[in-house]
Design a protein around this motif. Structure first.
Motif, PDB file in Angstrom:
ATOM      1  N   TRP A 154      20.366 -46.680 -42.276  1.00 56.36           N
ATOM      2  CA  TRP A 154      20.238 -48.119 -42.018  1.00 56.36           C
ATOM      3  C   TRP A 154      20.326 -48.514 -40.542  1.00 56.36           C
ATOM      4  N   ASP A 155      20.694 -47.573 -39.687  1.00 57.13           N
ATOM      5  CA  ASP A 155      20.722 -47.865 -38.253  1.00 57.13           C
ATOM      6  C   ASP A 155      19.471 -47.258 -37.612  1.00 57.13           C
ATOM      7  N   PRO A 156      18.531 -48.085 -37.157  1.00 58.82           N
ATOM      8  CA  PRO A 156      17.283 -47.552 -36.593  1.00 58.82           C
ATOM      9  C   PRO A 156      17.513 -46.578 -35.438  1.00 58.82           C
ATOM     10  N   ALA A 157      18.503 -46.871 -34.589  1.00 65.36           N
ATOM     11  CA  ALA A 157      18.764 -46.002 -33.439  1.00 65.36           C
ATOM     12  C   ALA A 157      19.227 -44.617 -33.901  1.00 65.36           C
ATOM     13  N   ASP A 158      20.140 -44.579 -34.877  1.00 66.48           N
ATOM     14  CA  ASP A 158      20.620 -43.295 -35.387  1.00 66.48           C
ATOM     15  C   ASP A 158      19.518 -42.561 -36.145  1.00 66.48           C
ATOM     16  N   GLY A 159      18.709 -43.312 -36.874  1.00 71.45           N
ATOM     17  CA  GLY A 159      17.598 -42.689 -37.594  1.00 71.45           C
ATOM     18  C   GLY A 159      16.617 -42.030 -36.646  1.00 71.45           C
ATOM     19  N   LYS A 160      16.315 -42.717 -35.541  1.00 79.18           N
ATOM     20  CA  LYS A 160      15.387 -42.155 -34.558  1.00 79.18           C
ATOM     21  C   LYS A 160      15.984 -40.918 -33.890  1.00 79.18           C
ATOM     22  N   ARG A 161      17.279 -40.980 -33.588  1.00 81.53           N
ATOM     23  CA  ARG A 161      17.929 -39.828 -32.961  1.00 81.53           C
ATOM     24  C   ARG A 161      17.894 -38.612 -33.884  1.00 81.53           C
ATOM     25  N   PHE A 162      18.155 -38.848 -35.162  1.00 79.51           N
ATOM     26  CA  PHE A 162      18.158 -37.751 -36.118  1.00 79.51           C
ATOM     27  C   PHE A 162      16.757 -37.158 -36.276  1.00 79.51           C
ATOM     28  N   LEU A 163      15.743 -38.007 -36.441  1.00 75.80           N
ATOM     29  CA  LEU A 163      14.377 -37.523 -36.610  1.00 75.80           C
ATOM     30  C   LEU A 163      13.867 -36.820 -35.357  1.00 75.80           C
ATOM     31  N   PHE A 164      14.208 -37.371 -34.193  1.00 78.05           N
ATOM     32  CA  PHE A 164      13.800 -36.735 -32.947  1.00 78.05           C
ATOM     33  C   PHE A 164      14.439 -35.357 -32.821  1.00 78.05           C
ATOM     34  N   GLY A 165      15.726 -35.257 -33.162  1.00 80.27           N
ATOM     35  CA  GLY A 165      16.399 -33.966 -33.123  1.00 80.27           C
ATOM     36  C   GLY A 165      15.788 -32.973 -34.082  1.00 80.27           C
ATOM     37  N   LEU A 166      15.407 -33.441 -35.279  1.00 81.25           N
ATOM     38  CA  LEU A 166      14.785 -32.568 -36.275  1.00 81.25           C
ATOM     39  C   LEU A 166      13.436 -32.051 -35.785  1.00 81.25           C
ATOM     40  N   VAL A 167      12.613 -32.956 -35.260  1.00 80.76           N
ATOM     41  CA  VAL A 167      11.295 -32.562 -34.753  1.00 80.76           C
ATOM     42  C   VAL A 167      11.437 -31.615 -33.566  1.00 80.76           C
ATOM     43  N   LEU A 168      12.381 -31.905 -32.679  1.00 82.83           N
ATOM     44  CA  LEU A 168      12.575 -31.043 -31.516  1.00 82.83           C
ATOM     45  C   LEU A 168      13.057 -29.661 -31.935  1.00 82.83           C
ATOM     46  N   THR A 169      13.893 -29.597 -32.958  1.00 82.37           N
ATOM     47  CA  THR A 169      14.334 -28.297 -33.476  1.00 82.37           C
ATOM     48  C   THR A 169      13.159 -27.499 -33.998  1.00 82.37           C
ATOM     49  N   LEU A 170      12.279 -28.144 -34.752  1.00 80.34           N
ATOM     50  CA  LEU A 170      11.114 -27.440 -35.298  1.00 80.34           C
ATOM     51  C   LEU A 170      10.178 -26.974 -34.188  1.00 80.34           C
ATOM     52  N   VAL A 171       9.959 -27.821 -33.179  1.00 80.62           N
ATOM     53  CA  VAL A 171       9.101 -27.437 -32.049  1.00 80.62           C
ATOM     54  C   VAL A 171       9.732 -26.293 -31.267  1.00 80.62           C
ATOM     55  N   LEU A 172      11.037 -26.400 -31.017  1.00 80.96           N
ATOM     56  CA  LEU A 172      11.754 -25.348 -30.296  1.00 80.96           C
ATOM     57  C   LEU A 172      11.685 -24.031 -31.054  1.00 80.96           C
ATOM     58  N   ALA A 173      11.880 -24.091 -32.369  1.00 80.41           N
ATOM     59  CA  ALA A 173      11.809 -22.879 -33.182  1.00 80.41           C
ATOM     60  C   ALA A 173      10.408 -22.282 -33.162  1.00 80.41           C
TER      61      ALA A 173
END
Length: 251
Positions: free
Chosen positions: A25-44
């Motif tokens: 429900w917090d857009p800022a936290d949601g974006k941080r989580f999704l960005f971290g997930l995408v960056l993890t996949l790209v890094l991997a």
């Protein structure tokens, strides 16, 4: 309006029951989580590509007649397999990175020539590459001598034997070990947290630091990694089944 009210009631109920999932429900936290997930996949993904290139080149060099090259590959494998990944990350980022010259970015600010994300890709790729070399070299050595002799009897030269006979069989044999190495690389991306790469673990840490919801976000973090590794394992098993040669590999 009713949907908004229902959403607020669900949010209140979750918080009251210790489920402070601000990423919902917090857009800022949601974006941080999704960005971290995408960056993890790209890094991997980038690290896996680097490790596979190193693995193929290293396995070929280790089996060559070039003695100096064989010793260099063996030394590299021993170094990266027998030292902690975190120590390697710190050594390259703080040790080697501090020796590189500064450059000016597009905004006119001085920055490091190699950033933290790039160092994470390099170190993860080098670390996983040492394991890929051993997996590929072992698979090449496992190709039956009788198969190679049969190829020689057909008049194939050394390069043709490697490209058409040894490599296809070795690749199939190495898939279980390669799949395990890929899964380990995905998990190892969390070490990039140590040099402030905003991957999944880093993002979750920032979220629970701001919202004091450590127990919930820890569970989200673990489940997310479990799902990623599970997906990779499933894909690798499908690939193994599709490339299995009847009579040469166990079911």
């Amino acid at each position: 309006m009713s949907m908004s009210l229902a959403g607020a009631e669900i949010q209140t109920w979750m918080i009251e029951h210790g489920l402070n999932l601000t990423i919902l429900w917090d857009p800022a936290d949601g974006k941080r989580f999704l960005f971290g997930l995408v960056l993890t996949l790209v890094l991997a993904l980038l690290s896996i590509i680097v490790s596979l290139l190193i693995g193929v080149a290293g396995a070929a060099l280790k089996g060559s007649e070039f003695a100096l090259g064989r010793r260099a590959v063996s030394g590299y494998v021993e170094l990266f397999r027998n030292t902690p990944l975190l120590a390697q990350m710190y050594f390259f980022f703080f040790g080697i990175g501090s020796l590189l010259p500064m450059i000016v970015n597009g905004e006119g600010d001085p920055v490091r020539m190699v950033g933290n994300f790039e160092w994470a890709v390099i170190v993860l790729g080098l670390h996983a590459g040492a394991f890929q070399i051993e997996a590929l070299r072992g698979s090449i050595d496992s190709v039956p001598a009788s198969t190679i002799e049969a190829a020689q009897a057909l008049g194939l030269n050394r390069l043709q034997i490697f490209r058409r006979v040894i490599w296809p069989l070795a690749l199939r044999n190495s898939l279980p070990a390669l799949g395990n190495s890929i899964a380990q690389t995905i998990k190892a991306t969390s070490v990039a947290f140590a040099i402030a790469v905003p991957e999944l673990t880093y993002a979750c840490n920032r979220i629970w630091s701001d919202n004091f919801n450590v127990p919930v976000m820890i569970q989200v973090l673990l489940v997310t990694y479990l799902l990623m590794i599970g997906a990779v394992s499933w894909i690798m098993k499908r690939i193994e089944q599709g490339l299995r040669l009847p009579g040469l590999q166990s079911p």
